[in-house]
Design a protein around this motif. Structure first.
Motif, PDB file in Angstrom:
ATOM      1  N   SER A  55       3.572  -6.566  -5.265  1.00 51.03           N
ATOM      2  CA  SER A  55       3.384  -7.835  -4.404  1.00 51.03           C
ATOM      3  C   SER A  55       2.862  -7.377  -3.270  1.00 51.03           C
ATOM      4  N   TRP A  56       3.324  -6.224  -2.683  1.00 52.15           N
ATOM      5  CA  TRP A  56       2.971  -5.676  -1.442  1.00 52.15           C
ATOM      6  C   TRP A  56       1.645  -5.144  -1.534  1.00 52.15           C
ATOM      7  N   GLY A  57       1.057  -5.080  -2.587  1.00 53.69           N
ATOM      8  CA  GLY A  57      -0.175  -4.521  -2.404  1.00 53.69           C
ATOM      9  C   GLY A  57      -1.626  -5.638  -2.391  1.00 53.69           C
ATOM     10  N   LEU A  99       8.155  -7.021  -7.365  1.00 52.64           N
ATOM     11  CA  LEU A  99       8.389  -7.791  -6.015  1.00 52.64           C
ATOM     12  C   LEU A  99       9.346  -6.532  -5.214  1.00 52.64           C
ATOM     13  N   HIS A 100       9.227  -6.980  -3.887  1.00 52.95           N
ATOM     14  CA  HIS A 100       9.928  -6.202  -2.855  1.00 52.95           C
ATOM     15  C   HIS A 100      10.702  -7.070  -1.995  1.00 52.95           C
ATOM     16  N   ILE A 101      12.210  -6.538  -2.037  1.00 43.42           N
ATOM     17  CA  ILE A 101      13.012  -7.476  -1.336  1.00 43.42           C
ATOM     18  C   ILE A 101      13.679  -6.702  -0.002  1.00 43.42           C
ATOM     19  N   VAL A 178      14.812   1.916  -6.978  1.00 43.90           N
ATOM     20  CA  VAL A 178      15.282   2.564  -5.648  1.00 43.90           C
ATOM     21  C   VAL A 178      14.426   3.569  -5.162  1.00 43.90           C
ATOM     22  N   TRP A 179      13.977   3.352  -3.990  1.00 41.51           N
ATOM     23  CA  TRP A 179      13.458   4.192  -3.232  1.00 41.51           C
ATOM     24  C   TRP A 179      13.974   4.246  -1.929  1.00 41.51           C
ATOM     25  N   ILE A 180      14.649   5.537  -1.362  1.00 41.00           N
ATOM     26  CA  ILE A 180      15.140   5.450   0.166  1.00 41.00           C
ATOM     27  C   ILE A 180      14.578   6.478   0.641  1.00 41.00           C
ATOM     28  N   ILE A 218      14.797   5.484 -10.223  1.00 40.28           N
ATOM     29  CA  ILE A 218      15.018   6.110  -8.912  1.00 40.28           C
ATOM     30  C   ILE A 218      13.682   6.895  -8.727  1.00 40.28           C
ATOM     31  N   GLU A 219      13.341   6.756  -7.597  1.00 39.11           N
ATOM     32  CA  GLU A 219      11.961   7.397  -6.917  1.00 39.11           C
ATOM     33  C   GLU A 219      12.155   8.612  -6.130  1.00 39.11           C
ATOM     34  N   HIS A 220      11.883   9.863  -6.410  1.00 39.34           N
ATOM     35  CA  HIS A 220      11.806  10.713  -5.595  1.00 39.34           C
ATOM     36  C   HIS A 220      10.533  10.584  -4.663  1.00 39.34           C
ATOM     37  N   LYS A 221      10.617  11.515  -3.548  1.00 37.38           N
ATOM     38  CA  LYS A 221       9.496  11.492  -2.442  1.00 37.38           C
ATOM     39  C   LYS A 221       9.703  12.910  -1.871  1.00 37.38           C
ATOM     40  N   LEU A 222       8.692  13.729  -1.533  1.00 39.60           N
ATOM     41  CA  LEU A 222       8.829  15.136  -0.888  1.00 39.60           C
ATOM     42  C   LEU A 222       9.140  14.952   0.361  1.00 39.60           C
ATOM     43  N   VAL A 253       7.908   8.249 -11.260  1.00 32.17           N
ATOM     44  CA  VAL A 253       7.068   9.318 -10.614  1.00 32.17           C
ATOM     45  C   VAL A 253       5.815   8.347  -9.842  1.00 32.17           C
ATOM     46  N   ASP A 254       6.081   8.724  -8.674  1.00 29.12           N
ATOM     47  CA  ASP A 254       4.854   8.194  -7.876  1.00 29.12           C
ATOM     48  C   ASP A 254       4.094   9.253  -7.810  1.00 29.12           C
ATOM     49  N   LEU A 255       2.660   9.010  -7.808  1.00 34.43           N
ATOM     50  CA  LEU A 255       1.919  10.177  -7.832  1.00 34.43           C
ATOM     51  C   LEU A 255       1.582  10.831  -6.361  1.00 34.43           C
ATOM     52  N   GLY A 256       1.822   9.972  -5.662  1.00 35.83           N
ATOM     53  CA  GLY A 256       1.694  10.442  -4.046  1.00 35.83           C
ATOM     54  C   GLY A 256       2.595  11.152  -3.405  1.00 35.83           C
ATOM     55  N   HIS A 257       4.016  11.275  -4.162  1.00 36.32           N
ATOM     56  CA  HIS A 257       5.188  11.793  -3.713  1.00 36.32           C
ATOM     57  C   HIS A 257       5.160  13.377  -3.980  1.00 36.32           C
ATOM     58  N   HIS A 258       4.466  13.971  -4.186  1.00 34.47           N
ATOM     59  CA  HIS A 258       4.364  15.262  -4.558  1.00 34.47           C
ATOM     60  C   HIS A 258       3.573  16.115  -3.574  1.00 34.47           C
ATOM     61  N   PHE A 280       5.910   4.921 -13.885  1.00 33.27           N
ATOM     62  CA  PHE A 280       4.728   5.244 -12.603  1.00 33.27           C
ATOM     63  C   PHE A 280       4.452   4.511 -11.464  1.00 33.27           C
ATOM     64  N   HIS A 281       4.409   4.907 -10.359  1.00 33.49           N
ATOM     65  CA  HIS A 281       3.625   4.183  -9.300  1.00 33.49           C
ATOM     66  C   HIS A 281       2.458   4.950  -9.160  1.00 33.49           C
ATOM     67  N   PHE A 282       1.464   4.395  -9.778  1.00 29.08           N
ATOM     68  CA  PHE A 282       0.330   5.062  -9.877  1.00 29.08           C
ATOM     69  C   PHE A 282      -0.587   4.771  -8.503  1.00 29.08           C
ATOM     70  N   GLY A 288      -1.490  13.483   1.633  1.00 27.05           N
ATOM     71  CA  GLY A 288       0.244  13.271   1.561  1.00 27.05           C
ATOM     72  C   GLY A 288       0.329  11.900   0.767  1.00 27.05           C
ATOM     73  N   ASP A 289       1.368  11.141   1.195  1.00 21.32           N
ATOM     74  CA  ASP A 289       1.647   9.760   0.306  1.00 21.32           C
ATOM     75  C   ASP A 289       0.506   8.762   0.796  1.00 21.32           C
ATOM     76  N   ASP A 290      -0.917   9.138   0.708  1.00 16.41           N
ATOM     77  CA  ASP A 290      -1.845   8.197   0.994  1.00 16.41           C
ATOM     78  C   ASP A 290      -2.255   7.085   0.375  1.00 16.41           C
ATOM     79  N   LEU A 326       1.193  -0.082 -10.188  1.00 17.01           N
ATOM     80  CA  LEU A 326       0.432   0.444  -9.300  1.00 17.01           C
ATOM     81  C   LEU A 326       1.234   0.248  -7.989  1.00 17.01           C
ATOM     82  N   ASP A 327       0.975   1.458  -6.988  1.00 19.07           N
ATOM     83  CA  ASP A 327       1.754   1.028  -5.640  1.00 19.07           C
ATOM     84  C   ASP A 327       0.715   1.761  -4.718  1.00 19.07           C
ATOM     85  N   GLN A 328      -0.154   1.002  -4.079  1.00 22.78           N
ATOM     86  CA  GLN A 328      -1.152   1.601  -3.277  1.00 22.78           C
ATOM     87  C   GLN A 328      -1.094   0.582  -1.986  1.00 22.78           C
TER      88      GLN A 328
HETATM   89  C1  LRH Z   1       7.458   4.861  -0.895  1.00 22.57           C
HETATM   90  C2  LRH Z   1       7.131   3.747  -1.966  1.00 22.57           C
HETATM   91  C3  LRH Z   1       8.075   3.118  -2.658  1.00 22.57           C
HETATM   92  C4  LRH Z   1       8.024   1.595  -2.044  1.00 22.57           C
HETATM   93  C5  LRH Z   1       7.072   1.514  -0.767  1.00 22.57           C
HETATM   94  C6  LRH Z   1       6.355   0.392  -0.586  1.00 22.57           C
HETATM   95  O1  LRH Z   1       6.578   5.686  -0.277  1.00 22.57           O
HETATM   96  O2  LRH Z   1       6.180   4.405  -2.831  1.00 22.57           O
HETATM   97  O3  LRH Z   1       7.877   3.076  -3.998  1.00 22.57           O
HETATM   98  O4  LRH Z   1       9.120   1.122  -1.733  1.00 22.57           O
HETATM   99  O5  LRH Z   1       6.226   2.869  -0.987  1.00 22.57           O
END
Ligand code: LRH
Ligand code: MN
Length: 430
Positions: A55-57, A99-101, A178-180, A218-222, A253-258, A280-282, A288-290, A326-328
Motif C-alpha cells: 500500500s505504501w508503494g 498494509l502498513h500500520i 515484523v521489520w525493526i 521476520i525481516e532481516h536487514k544489514l 527476504v527483502d532483496l535490498g537488505h543484503h 519476499f519483498h521484491f 544499499g536498500d535502494d 513487492l516492496d519498492q
Molecule cells: C525496511 C522495509 C520494511 C518496511 C519498510 C517500508 O527497509 O523494507 O519491509 O516496513 O521497508
C-alpha cells in the motif's frame, strides 16, 4: 465520481494488439514445442501466479533528502486501494495488498475490508511500524523498539504488534510481518547478545498471540536506519530466531537488505531447505536498500532466485508456500506504472524459470559440466516469454500491454484533478 479503468476500455484497447499477439504466441509455441515445452501449460502457471502490492508503494517515495510528490497522490488508504485496483485491472496477478500500520490504520476495518472486496482485492501481510514515533506516542523508539533497553518501550512495541494482529484478523489477512530498525550507530552503543535476547523475548510475546492460521514473518536487514550494527542483520540470525519461535515463524527476504554481491539465490535455497522461507519483498538495488523496481538493475539475479523457487515448487517441497510481495519506493516514476511493470518482471522471471530443462541440468551437474549447466539457465533466461505473459493477462481480462493501456486511459490525469495536491512535501520514504 472516482475515475476507474473499466473492463470495456481494456478489451477495446486490447483489440489493437491481438493480431501481433496471436502471431508471436503461435511462433513462440512452435519454438517451445521443439524444446518439448507445452506453451499452454506456461500460460496456466502465469495465470495462477500472485504477488502482493505494498500500500505504501502507490504514493511517491522519497529519501532522507527529499520527496517530490507526483500528481494525483493517494490521500487515504481508500485512494491507495483505488490505485491498487487499477494495477490489478491491467496486470491480473496482484489482488493482494500489504498494509502498513499505522500508515493505513482504518476507522472502520469492516468498511475497509468491504471497500477492498468490492474491488476484487484482499489484504495480504500486515506490517507493523515501530521504526517511527507517532503523534502522542508515550515512549520514543529513537533508541530501539522490541530490543530497547527500557522494558516499557519494548512493551509498547509489543502492544502495537498485538494491535496489528487484531486488525489483521478483522481485515482477513493471513500473516504478520515484523521489520525493526533497532541497532546502533557506534561501537559499544548496544550489547549484541543482550539485544538479540530482548528481541527474541519480545517476538515470543507477539508469537504467543498469533491468531489461528496466521504466519509470522521476520525481516532481516544489514543496516539503515542504524549504521554500525543492526539487531536482525542477516538471514542466519533470522533463521535462528524462527527456529526459536516455532513452526509458524518464517524468514522474509527483502532483496535490498543484503550487502552488494551477496548470493541471495543461495540464501533462498537454504531457507527453502530449512523449511523457513516466508517469502519476499521484491525490489532491486545497486548499492544499499535502494528499493528500486524489481528486475530493473539485476534481472539475472531475479531469474536465479525464481530458478530456486520453481525447483522447490516442482519438487513439491513440503511446507513450501512463499508469499511474494513487492516492496519498492518510487521516487521518480508514476508508482502505478512502476508497480505494474515490476509485477510483470516477477512473472517473467517465474515463467522463464519454468523453461529450465531440469533433467538436463541435473545431468550436467552430476557430470561437472559447468558450461552446459550455465547454457541451460541462459537459454531459459534469454527466451522472450512476453507473448505468454500477454496471453495470460488477456485471457484473465487484463491488458495485453498494461503500460500502453494505462497511459491511454489518462488515469493519472483524472486522479490529479480528483486529488488536488496537498502541501505535504518533506522527506522520507513515504
Ligand atoms: C525496511 C522495509 C520494511 C518496511 C519498510 C517500508 O527497509 O523494507 O519491509 O516496513 O521497508
Ligand atoms: Mn521490506
Amino acid at each position: 465520481m472516482s475515475f476507474k479503468i473499466d473492463e470495456e476500455f481494456v478489451l477495446q484497447e486490447n483489440q489493437k494488439a491481438l493480431s501481433w499477439l496471436g502471431e508471436d504466441y503461435a511462433h513462440l509455441g512452435r519454438q517451445l514445442a521443439r524444446r518439448g515445452v507445452e506453451i499452454e501449460r506456461l500460460v496456466e502457471r502465469a495465470t495462477a501466479f500472485r504477488a502482493a502490492v505494498p500500500s505504501w508503494g502507490v504514493g511517491t517515495g522519497g529519501t532522507r533528502f527529499a520527496r517530490f510528490a507526483g500528481p494525483g497522490e493517494p490521500r487515504s488508504v481508500f485512494e491507495k486501494l483505488d490505485d491498487c485496483e487499477a494495477i490489478e485491472r491491467l496486470v491480473r496477478v496482484t489482488p493482494g495488498i500489504s498494509l502498513h500500520i499505522p500508515w493505513d490504520e482504518p476507522e472502520s476495518p469492516a468498511e475497509l475490508k468491504a471497500y477492498a472486496t468490492a474491488r476484487g482485492l484482499f489484504f495480504d501481510s500486515m506490517n507493523s511500524n515501530t521504526f517511527q514515533d507517532q503523534p502522542g506516542q508515550k515512549r520514543s523508539y529513537k533508541f530501539g523498539s522490541l530490543t530497547h533497553a527500557d522494558a516499557a518501550v519494548r512493551r509498547q512495541a509489543v502492544e502495537h504488534n498485538l494491535h496489528c494482529l487484531e486488525l489483521g484478523v478483522k481485515l482477513g489477512a493471513r500473516s504478520h510481518t515484523v521489520w525493526i530498525g533497532d541497532g546502533g550507530n557506534f561501537p559499544g552503543q548496544v550489547h549484541f547478545r543482550r539485544t538479540l535476547e530482548r528481541y527474541l523475548d519480545s517476538l515470543r510475546a507477539i508469537y504467543a498471540a498469533l491468531p489461528d492460521g496466521f504466519r509470522m514473518f521476520i525481516e532481516h536487514k544489514l543496516y539503515e536506519p542504524a549504521f554500525y550494527s543492526t539487531v536482525l542483520n542477516d538471514w542466519g540470525t533470522s533463521y535462528y530466531c524462527t527456529r526459536e519461535l516455532g513452526e509458524r515463524a518464517f524468514s522474509l527476504v527483502d532483496l535490498g537488505h543484503h550487502a552488494p554481491n551477496v548470493n541471495i539465490e543461495m540464501i533462498v535455497a537454504r531457507l527453502i531447505q530449512f523449511g523457513k522461507l516466508a517469502g519476499f519483498h521484491f525490489n532491486d538495488s545497486k548499492y544499499g536498500d535502494d528499493d528500486l523496481d524489481a528486475g530493473s538493475i539485476k534481472p539475472f539475479q531475479l531469474f536465479l532466485i525464481f530458478h530456486e523457487l520453481v525447483d522447490a515448487e516442482l519438487d513439491a517441497t513440503p511446507g513450501f508456500d512463499p508469499a511474494y510481495m513487492l516492496d519498492q519506493s518510487h521516487n521518480v516514476t508514476d508508482p502505478v506504472e512502476s508497480l505494474m511493470t515490476s509485477a510483470v518482471e516477477l512473472l517473467r522471471a517465474y515463467v522463464q524459470a519454468h523453461l529450465v530443462d531440469r533433467a538436463a541440468l541435473g545431468e550436467a551437474q552430476e557430470k561437472n559440466d559447468a558450461i552446459t549447466a550455465l547454457q541451460l539457465l541462459k537459454q531459459a533466461f534469454t527466451t522472450d516469454v512476453g507473448p505468454i505473459l500477454a496471453m495470460a493477462r488477456h485471457r484473465a481480462g487484463g491488458a495485453v500491454d498494461p503500460l500502453a493501456v494505462y497511459r491511454a486511459s489518462g488515469y493519472r490525469g483524472h486522479k490529479a484533478r480528483e486529488r488536488p495536491a496537498t502541501a505535504r512535501q518533506g522527506a522520507g520514504i513515504v
